[in-house]
Design a protein around this motif. Structure first.
Motif, PDB file in Angstrom:
ATOM      1  N   MET A   1      22.026  39.625  -3.868  1.00  0.00           N
ATOM      2  CA  MET A   1      22.210  40.955  -3.369  1.00  0.00           C
ATOM      3  C   MET A   1      22.354  41.953  -4.528  1.00  0.00           C
ATOM      4  O   MET A   1      21.832  43.048  -4.462  1.00  0.00           O
ATOM      5  CB  MET A   1      23.430  40.986  -2.445  1.00  0.00           C
ATOM      6  N   ILE A   2      23.056  41.515  -5.583  1.00  0.00           N
ATOM      7  CA  ILE A   2      23.240  42.392  -6.744  1.00  0.00           C
ATOM      8  C   ILE A   2      21.900  42.711  -7.396  1.00  0.00           C
ATOM      9  O   ILE A   2      21.645  43.854  -7.784  1.00  0.00           O
ATOM     10  CB  ILE A   2      24.214  41.755  -7.759  1.00  0.00           C
ATOM     11  N   VAL A   3      21.025  41.725  -7.500  1.00  0.00           N
ATOM     12  CA  VAL A   3      19.706  41.954  -8.093  1.00  0.00           C
ATOM     13  C   VAL A   3      18.894  42.918  -7.236  1.00  0.00           C
ATOM     14  O   VAL A   3      18.184  43.784  -7.762  1.00  0.00           O
ATOM     15  CB  VAL A   3      18.953  40.613  -8.278  1.00  0.00           C
ATOM     16  N   ALA A   4      19.016  42.823  -5.934  1.00  0.00           N
ATOM     17  CA  ALA A   4      18.306  43.748  -5.043  1.00  0.00           C
ATOM     18  C   ALA A   4      18.795  45.178  -5.258  1.00  0.00           C
ATOM     19  O   ALA A   4      17.984  46.115  -5.352  1.00  0.00           O
ATOM     20  CB  ALA A   4      18.499  43.329  -3.588  1.00  0.00           C
ATOM     21  N   PHE A   5      20.104  45.369  -5.352  1.00  0.00           N
ATOM     22  CA  PHE A   5      20.652  46.705  -5.611  1.00  0.00           C
ATOM     23  C   PHE A   5      20.216  47.221  -6.976  1.00  0.00           C
ATOM     24  O   PHE A   5      19.845  48.383  -7.123  1.00  0.00           O
ATOM     25  CB  PHE A   5      22.187  46.695  -5.524  1.00  0.00           C
ATOM     26  N   LEU A  56      17.614  56.519   2.442  1.00  0.00           N
ATOM     27  CA  LEU A  56      17.101  55.580   3.440  1.00  0.00           C
ATOM     28  C   LEU A  56      17.194  54.147   2.925  1.00  0.00           C
ATOM     29  O   LEU A  56      17.668  53.246   3.618  1.00  0.00           O
ATOM     30  CB  LEU A  56      15.654  55.925   3.798  1.00  0.00           C
ATOM     31  N   GLY A  57      16.749  53.932   1.690  1.00  0.00           N
ATOM     32  CA  GLY A  57      16.778  52.592   1.111  1.00  0.00           C
ATOM     33  C   GLY A  57      18.187  52.061   0.901  1.00  0.00           C
ATOM     34  O   GLY A  57      18.467  50.891   1.168  1.00  0.00           O
ATOM     35  N   ALA A  63      23.175  47.845   4.970  1.00  0.00           N
ATOM     36  CA  ALA A  63      23.196  47.198   6.296  1.00  0.00           C
ATOM     37  C   ALA A  63      23.064  45.684   6.175  1.00  0.00           C
ATOM     38  O   ALA A  63      23.471  44.945   7.087  1.00  0.00           O
ATOM     39  CB  ALA A  63      22.084  47.763   7.171  1.00  0.00           C
ATOM     40  N   LEU A  64      22.537  45.207   5.057  1.00  0.00           N
ATOM     41  CA  LEU A  64      22.350  43.766   4.849  1.00  0.00           C
ATOM     42  C   LEU A  64      23.575  43.078   4.255  1.00  0.00           C
ATOM     43  O   LEU A  64      23.647  41.853   4.223  1.00  0.00           O
ATOM     44  CB  LEU A  64      21.152  43.524   3.933  1.00  0.00           C
TER      45      LEU A  64
END
Length: 67
Positions: A1-5, A56-57, A63-64
Motif C-alpha cells: 500500500m505504501i508503494v502505491a501511495f 479523485l485518486g 478507500a482501499l
C-alpha cells in the motif's frame, strides 16, 4: 500500500508540472472523436485538472486502506 501511495504522489507531482497540451490527437482527431472531445472538455474546464485528478485518486486509494 505504501508503494502505491508513493507512486501516486510522484506521478501527481509530475502531472502538476506537465504541459497543458500534453494530449493532442493531431491528425488523428477525426478518427478518434471521443478522445478529441475529452481533451476539449478538459481544456474548457475552469478547475485545475491536476488537482482534481489528485483528489479523485487519493480518495480511491484511501478507500482501499483496511479499517
Amino acid at each position: 500500500m505504501i508503494v502505491a501511495f508513493e507512486s501516486f504522489i510522484y506521478g501527481s507531482a509530475l502531472d502538476v508540472g506537465a504541459p497543458a497540451d500534453i494530449f493532442e490527437a493531431g491528425s488523428a482527431d477525426r478518427s478518434h472523436p471521443q478522445f478529441t472531445a475529452a481533451v476539449a472538455a478538459q481544456r474548457a474546464a475552469t478547475d485545475d485538472p491536476a488537482e482534481e485528478a489528485f483528489e479523485l485518486g487519493l480518495g480511491a486509494l484511501l478507500a482501499l486502506v483496511p479499517a
